[in-house]
Design a protein around this motif. Structure first.
Motif, PDB file in Angstrom:
ATOM      1  N   LEU A 187       0.856  -1.179   0.000  1.00  0.00           N
ATOM      2  CA  LEU A 187       0.000   0.000   0.000  1.00  0.00           C
ATOM      3  C   LEU A 187       0.895   1.233   0.000  1.00  0.00           C
ATOM      4  N   ILE A 188       0.844   2.020  -1.047  1.00  0.00           N
ATOM      5  CA  ILE A 188       1.702   3.191  -1.192  1.00  0.00           C
ATOM      6  C   ILE A 188       1.040   4.392  -0.528  1.00  0.00           C
ATOM      7  N   GLN A 189       1.745   4.954   0.453  1.00  0.00           N
ATOM      8  CA  GLN A 189       1.271   6.118   1.210  1.00  0.00           C
ATOM      9  C   GLN A 189      -0.171   5.933   1.687  1.00  0.00           C
ATOM     10  N   ASN A 190      -0.473   4.728   2.106  1.00  0.00           N
ATOM     11  CA  ASN A 190      -1.789   4.398   2.668  1.00  0.00           C
ATOM     12  C   ASN A 190      -2.930   4.714   1.697  1.00  0.00           C
ATOM     13  N   LEU A 191      -2.633   4.658   0.393  1.00  0.00           N
ATOM     14  CA  LEU A 191      -3.659   5.034  -0.583  1.00  0.00           C
ATOM     15  C   LEU A 191      -3.789   4.035  -1.728  1.00  0.00           C
TER      16      LEU A 191
ATOM     17  N   GLU B  51       3.939  14.510  -9.974  1.00  0.00           N
ATOM     18  CA  GLU B  51       4.259  14.078  -8.614  1.00  0.00           C
ATOM     19  C   GLU B  51       3.376  12.893  -8.267  1.00  0.00           C
ATOM     20  N   THR B  52       3.633  12.288  -7.123  1.00  0.00           N
ATOM     21  CA  THR B  52       2.940  11.058  -6.739  1.00  0.00           C
ATOM     22  C   THR B  52       1.426  11.203  -6.828  1.00  0.00           C
ATOM     23  N   PHE B  53       0.791  10.204  -7.446  1.00  0.00           N
ATOM     24  CA  PHE B  53      -0.654  10.069  -7.606  1.00  0.00           C
ATOM     25  C   PHE B  53      -1.244  10.938  -8.713  1.00  0.00           C
ATOM     26  N   ASP B  54      -0.417  11.677  -9.460  1.00  0.00           N
ATOM     27  CA  ASP B  54      -0.944  12.368 -10.640  1.00  0.00           C
ATOM     28  C   ASP B  54      -1.402  11.330 -11.658  1.00  0.00           C
TER      29      ASP B  54
ATOM     30  N   VAL C 298      -4.616  20.169 -21.237  1.00  0.00           N
ATOM     31  CA  VAL C 298      -3.643  19.495 -20.371  1.00  0.00           C
ATOM     32  C   VAL C 298      -4.400  18.414 -19.591  1.00  0.00           C
ATOM     33  N   PRO C 299      -4.457  17.191 -20.106  1.00  0.00           N
ATOM     34  CA  PRO C 299      -5.235  16.133 -19.447  1.00  0.00           C
ATOM     35  C   PRO C 299      -4.443  15.446 -18.334  1.00  0.00           C
ATOM     36  N   ILE C 300      -4.000  16.221 -17.375  1.00  0.00           N
ATOM     37  CA  ILE C 300      -3.272  15.695 -16.222  1.00  0.00           C
ATOM     38  C   ILE C 300      -4.059  16.093 -14.977  1.00  0.00           C
ATOM     39  N   PHE C 301      -4.294  15.120 -14.089  1.00  0.00           N
ATOM     40  CA  PHE C 301      -5.237  15.333 -12.998  1.00  0.00           C
ATOM     41  C   PHE C 301      -4.563  15.166 -11.639  1.00  0.00           C
ATOM     42  N   ARG C 302      -4.858  16.141 -10.786  1.00  0.00           N
ATOM     43  CA  ARG C 302      -4.356  16.147  -9.405  1.00  0.00           C
ATOM     44  C   ARG C 302      -5.486  16.716  -8.534  1.00  0.00           C
ATOM     45  N   PHE C 303      -5.930  15.926  -7.554  1.00  0.00           N
ATOM     46  CA  PHE C 303      -7.101  16.321  -6.789  1.00  0.00           C
ATOM     47  C   PHE C 303      -6.789  16.448  -5.300  1.00  0.00           C
ATOM     48  N   ASP C 304      -7.736  17.041  -4.580  1.00  0.00           N
ATOM     49  CA  ASP C 304      -7.583  17.119  -3.134  1.00  0.00           C
ATOM     50  C   ASP C 304      -7.709  15.714  -2.543  1.00  0.00           C
ATOM     51  N   PRO C 305      -7.302  15.525  -1.287  1.00  0.00           N
ATOM     52  CA  PRO C 305      -7.240  14.167  -0.720  1.00  0.00           C
ATOM     53  C   PRO C 305      -8.548  13.395  -0.779  1.00  0.00           C
ATOM     54  N   GLU C 306      -9.678  14.066  -0.591  1.00  0.00           N
ATOM     55  CA  GLU C 306     -10.956  13.343  -0.566  1.00  0.00           C
ATOM     56  C   GLU C 306     -11.282  12.750  -1.939  1.00  0.00           C
ATOM     57  N   ILE C 307     -11.203  13.567  -2.995  1.00  0.00           N
ATOM     58  CA  ILE C 307     -11.507  13.070  -4.338  1.00  0.00           C
ATOM     59  C   ILE C 307     -10.471  12.032  -4.760  1.00  0.00           C
ATOM     60  N   ARG C 308      -9.209  12.296  -4.444  1.00  0.00           N
ATOM     61  CA  ARG C 308      -8.147  11.361  -4.792  1.00  0.00           C
ATOM     62  C   ARG C 308      -8.399   9.990  -4.152  1.00  0.00           C
ATOM     63  N   ALA C 309      -8.811   9.986  -2.889  1.00  0.00           N
ATOM     64  CA  ALA C 309      -9.084   8.724  -2.199  1.00  0.00           C
ATOM     65  C   ALA C 309     -10.229   7.970  -2.872  1.00  0.00           C
TER      66      ALA C 309
END
Length: 302
Positions: free
Chosen positions: A2-6, A70-73, A124-135
């Motif tokens: 589990l990477i960074q608990n996600l 960066e991580t999780f993009d 630019v189809p690159i996505f980075r979201f806040d923690p809630e949406i990312r989770a």
């Protein structure tokens, strides 16, 4: 793992549904890529692709323009778009690559499926979201990861439904995307990437080392030397490769005559085009079309 608990990840894990030339196709590949495995030139696919970074950093190129990750993009790449990822020196970079095609009929909902896939066609189809949406997004991906070791009879259907749920969530939250390109480059290095991006945007037009040096106010000698240092290609080879890659995309999309495809992508001599195509691809354009053309895959609005 589990990477960074996600994000669930296991090197070598993968799951495939059908083959690349099937109307419905999925391939989830959990791998790691070292810097010495970086691709030399940008490539394209006839299917859609997601590049999910699970390591600290990488640089992704879309049509010659660099974007820092960066991580999780999550990078969304539509068919026929030239792209590549450059990974940093050190330990191999973990990533998830998702390749997929959807049937033209869209399971009876073609208009809505087209609308869903438009998320890939942003500037630019690159996505980075806040923690809630990312989770929420990664919960869907984790559910799919668990299917890599599943033998249940409805595994493939389950994967399809969960991935459509993932795409729907991505589509609904695209307006909350927080991605911003943080690339820090010297003015001259940025100008060289601008030259590469210009080539990708204007490849059907007459282009040469001299015309580009005049447009970007760089001496042709300096541009020739520094462009090769940054991209690994001479300006002339970069122009030719960009044109060849775009001809490949045209040949795979439909029945456009080869001569028309070559002229439309910037080649002014058919004999030169044949020579350049064979040099870079290793076969003639007609052989390439016969071998790789994929019928029936979803590549955009009909």
């Amino acid at each position: 793992m589990l990477i960074q608990n996600l994000a669930l990840y296991e090197p070598g894990a993968c799951i495939r549904v059908n083959r690349e030339n099937d109307p419905l196709f999925y391939f989830f590949d959990y791998d790691a890529r070292a810097a010495d495995e970086n691709m030399q030139f940008q490539h394209f696919h006839t299917f859609y692709e997601l590049c999910v970074l699970l390591s600290p950093s990488a640089t992704h190129f879309l049509e010659g323009k660099p974007y820092e990750l960066e991580t999780f993009d999550i990078v969304g790449i539509p068919p026929s778009v030239l792209h590549m990822t450059r990974y940093p020196e050190g330990d191999p970079s973990r990533r998830l690559i998702v390749q997929f095609s959807l049937p033209r009929g869209g399971d009876g909902l073609p208009g809505q499926v087209h609308q869903l896939l438009e998320v890939f066609r942003q500037e630019v189809p690159i996505f980075r979201f806040d923690p809630e949406i990312r989770a929420r997004l990664y919960r869907r991906l984790n559910d799919i990861f668990l299917l890599t070791s599943s033998r249940e009879p409805l595994r493939d259907l389950t994967l399809h439904l969960k991935f459509m749920d993932f795409l729907t969530l991505l589509y609904r939250h695209q307006g909350e995307n927080r991605y911003a390109n943080t690339a820090r480059r010297s003015p001259m290095e940025q100008k060289l990437y601008d030259v590469a991006s210009y080539i990708h945007a204007h490849y059907p037009e007459p282009l040469s080392l001299e015309s580009l040096s005049q447009r970007f106010y760089i001496s042709s000698c300096y541009l020739s030397h520094r462009f090769r240092e940054v991209t690994g290609f001479t300006v002339t080879d970069y122009i030719q490769m960009t044109r060849v890659r775009n001809v490949q995309a045209v040949l795979l999309r439909g029945d456009t005559p080869i001569t028309e495809a070559a002229l439309g992508c910037g080649f002014t001599s058919f004999s030169q085009f044949n020579r350049v195509f064979r040099k870079h691809i290793g076969m003639t354009p007609s052989e390439y079309r016969r071998r790789y053309q994929v019928p029936g895959a979803e590549t955009g609005p009909a």
